[in-house]
Design a protein around this motif. Sequence first.
Motif, PDB file in Angstrom:
ATOM      1  N   GLU A 136      -0.722  -3.335  -4.018  1.00  0.00           N
ATOM      2  CA  GLU A 136      -2.161  -3.737  -4.362  1.00  0.00           C
ATOM      3  C   GLU A 136      -2.907  -2.340  -4.236  1.00  0.00           C
ATOM      4  O   GLU A 136      -4.245  -2.544  -4.922  1.00  0.00           O
ATOM      5  CB  GLU A 136      -2.577  -4.813  -2.922  1.00  0.00           C
ATOM      6  CG  GLU A 136      -1.869  -6.066  -3.053  1.00  0.00           C
ATOM      7  CD  GLU A 136      -2.374  -6.787  -1.898  1.00  0.00           C
ATOM      8  OE1 GLU A 136      -3.164  -6.360  -1.059  1.00  0.00           O
ATOM      9  OE2 GLU A 136      -1.986  -7.910  -1.722  1.00  0.00           O
ATOM     10  N   LYS A 137      -2.631  -1.354  -3.327  1.00  0.00           N
ATOM     11  CA  LYS A 137      -3.408  -0.254  -3.483  1.00  0.00           C
ATOM     12  C   LYS A 137      -2.436   1.152  -3.503  1.00  0.00           C
ATOM     13  O   LYS A 137      -1.573   1.096  -2.759  1.00  0.00           O
ATOM     14  CB  LYS A 137      -4.341  -0.273  -2.353  1.00  0.00           C
ATOM     15  CG  LYS A 137      -5.282   0.880  -2.133  1.00  0.00           C
ATOM     16  CD  LYS A 137      -6.233   0.776  -0.932  1.00  0.00           C
ATOM     17  CE  LYS A 137      -7.061  -0.521  -1.302  1.00  0.00           C
ATOM     18  NZ  LYS A 137      -8.045  -0.307  -2.294  1.00  0.00           N
ATOM     19  N   LEU A 138      -2.789   1.915  -4.425  1.00  0.00           N
ATOM     20  CA  LEU A 138      -2.068   3.117  -4.385  1.00  0.00           C
ATOM     21  C   LEU A 138      -3.061   4.257  -4.233  1.00  0.00           C
ATOM     22  O   LEU A 138      -3.975   4.773  -4.757  1.00  0.00           O
ATOM     23  CB  LEU A 138      -1.815   3.341  -6.160  1.00  0.00           C
ATOM     24  CG  LEU A 138      -1.085   4.694  -6.521  1.00  0.00           C
ATOM     25  CD1 LEU A 138       0.465   4.575  -5.892  1.00  0.00           C
ATOM     26  CD2 LEU A 138      -0.695   4.796  -7.981  1.00  0.00           C
ATOM     27  N   ALA A 139      -2.408   4.838  -3.020  1.00  0.00           N
ATOM     28  CA  ALA A 139      -3.547   5.965  -2.484  1.00  0.00           C
ATOM     29  C   ALA A 139      -4.508   5.310  -1.581  1.00  0.00           C
ATOM     30  O   ALA A 139      -5.432   4.713  -2.241  1.00  0.00           O
ATOM     31  CB  ALA A 139      -4.066   7.072  -3.198  1.00  0.00           C
ATOM     32  N   VAL A 140      -4.312   5.313  -0.309  1.00  0.00           N
ATOM     33  CA  VAL A 140      -5.323   4.521   0.765  1.00  0.00           C
ATOM     34  C   VAL A 140      -6.817   5.018   0.393  1.00  0.00           C
ATOM     35  O   VAL A 140      -7.139   6.301   0.431  1.00  0.00           O
ATOM     36  CB  VAL A 140      -4.909   4.766   2.109  1.00  0.00           C
ATOM     37  CG1 VAL A 140      -6.144   4.148   3.004  1.00  0.00           C
ATOM     38  CG2 VAL A 140      -3.704   4.349   2.380  1.00  0.00           C
ATOM     39  N   THR A 177       0.894  -1.117  -0.158  1.00  0.00           N
ATOM     40  CA  THR A 177       0.084  -0.059   0.084  1.00  0.00           C
ATOM     41  C   THR A 177       0.799   1.279   0.016  1.00  0.00           C
ATOM     42  O   THR A 177       1.825   1.191   0.691  1.00  0.00           O
ATOM     43  CB  THR A 177      -0.976   0.012   1.222  1.00  0.00           C
ATOM     44  OG1 THR A 177      -1.828  -0.967   1.116  1.00  0.00           O
ATOM     45  CG2 THR A 177      -1.759   1.385   1.320  1.00  0.00           C
ATOM     46  N   ILE A 178       0.619   2.442  -0.956  1.00  0.00           N
ATOM     47  CA  ILE A 178       1.281   3.382  -1.000  1.00  0.00           C
ATOM     48  C   ILE A 178       0.041   4.694  -0.571  1.00  0.00           C
ATOM     49  O   ILE A 178      -0.937   4.612  -1.064  1.00  0.00           O
ATOM     50  CB  ILE A 178       1.774   3.869  -2.236  1.00  0.00           C
ATOM     51  CG1 ILE A 178       3.155   2.851  -2.549  1.00  0.00           C
ATOM     52  CG2 ILE A 178       2.277   5.299  -2.087  1.00  0.00           C
ATOM     53  CD1 ILE A 178       3.331   2.967  -3.708  1.00  0.00           C
ATOM     54  N   GLY A 179       0.278   5.207   0.533  1.00  0.00           N
ATOM     55  CA  GLY A 179      -0.722   6.487   1.045  1.00  0.00           C
ATOM     56  C   GLY A 179      -0.837   7.801   0.185  1.00  0.00           C
ATOM     57  O   GLY A 179       0.024   8.028  -0.785  1.00  0.00           O
ATOM     58  N   ASP A 180      -1.926   8.212   0.555  1.00  0.00           N
ATOM     59  CA  ASP A 180      -2.256   9.406  -0.236  1.00  0.00           C
ATOM     60  C   ASP A 180      -1.148  10.518   0.049  1.00  0.00           C
ATOM     61  O   ASP A 180      -0.414  10.825   0.844  1.00  0.00           O
ATOM     62  CB  ASP A 180      -3.431  10.167   0.552  1.00  0.00           C
ATOM     63  CG  ASP A 180      -3.820  11.327  -0.031  1.00  0.00           C
ATOM     64  OD1 ASP A 180      -3.676  11.653  -1.193  1.00  0.00           O
ATOM     65  OD2 ASP A 180      -4.670  12.203   0.931  1.00  0.00           O
TER      66      ASP A 180
END
Length: 205
Positions: A46-50, A24-27
């Motif tokens: 799996e997720k780019l920007a929470v 995961t990479i945050g906002d």
Amino acid sequence: TIGSYAFSDCTNLSNVIIPKGVTTIGDAAFRYMSGITSIFLPKSLEKLAVGTDANNGIATSYYPEYYRTFVGCDSLTRIEVATGNQKYVTKDGILYAYGDENKATDLIACPAGYAVNEGKAVILGTVRTIWSYAFANNVSLREVSFEAPVYKEGETATTINIEMGKNVFENAKNLKRVTLGTGVQTINDYMFRYCESLEYVFIPN
């Protein structure tokens, strides 16, 4: 996990390689990294920007989270994704997300400094959604066109629908030509705002 604003305003960094294992990479993690020229995303991501996924690519907020991830990265020319990633893929440095049938159905972001093929971007024929602000603030983009559509089962030239978000090309100051593809049915809000060099737009039947 890389948290929100983790590298924000780190203007002297030029390249970022996210290591294996990061999911995961945050906002706004890379916001205003004006010196960054490339970024490499791992197979594990799996997720780019929470809090964001392909379902909210047509954003209602003014600056959606995935857009803020790269905003102000004016020198960024390429986004690369490791082979085997199940969520994301890149083509010519443009970031896409997988959708149905493991095809790149969502165009997420074109880097602000994109200069591949002399600034001529070609959108994949599998794309059905172009996210809000996808080409916004690009300084090197000259032309945008679409590949011939790759039809899904039961889809035809009259039923295909390519949804485009808001502000897609906003402030792409050197953009001159846009040839919209078969299936684009709506010119959304502020799509070409501040495109001061724009000379030609082809709108399909």
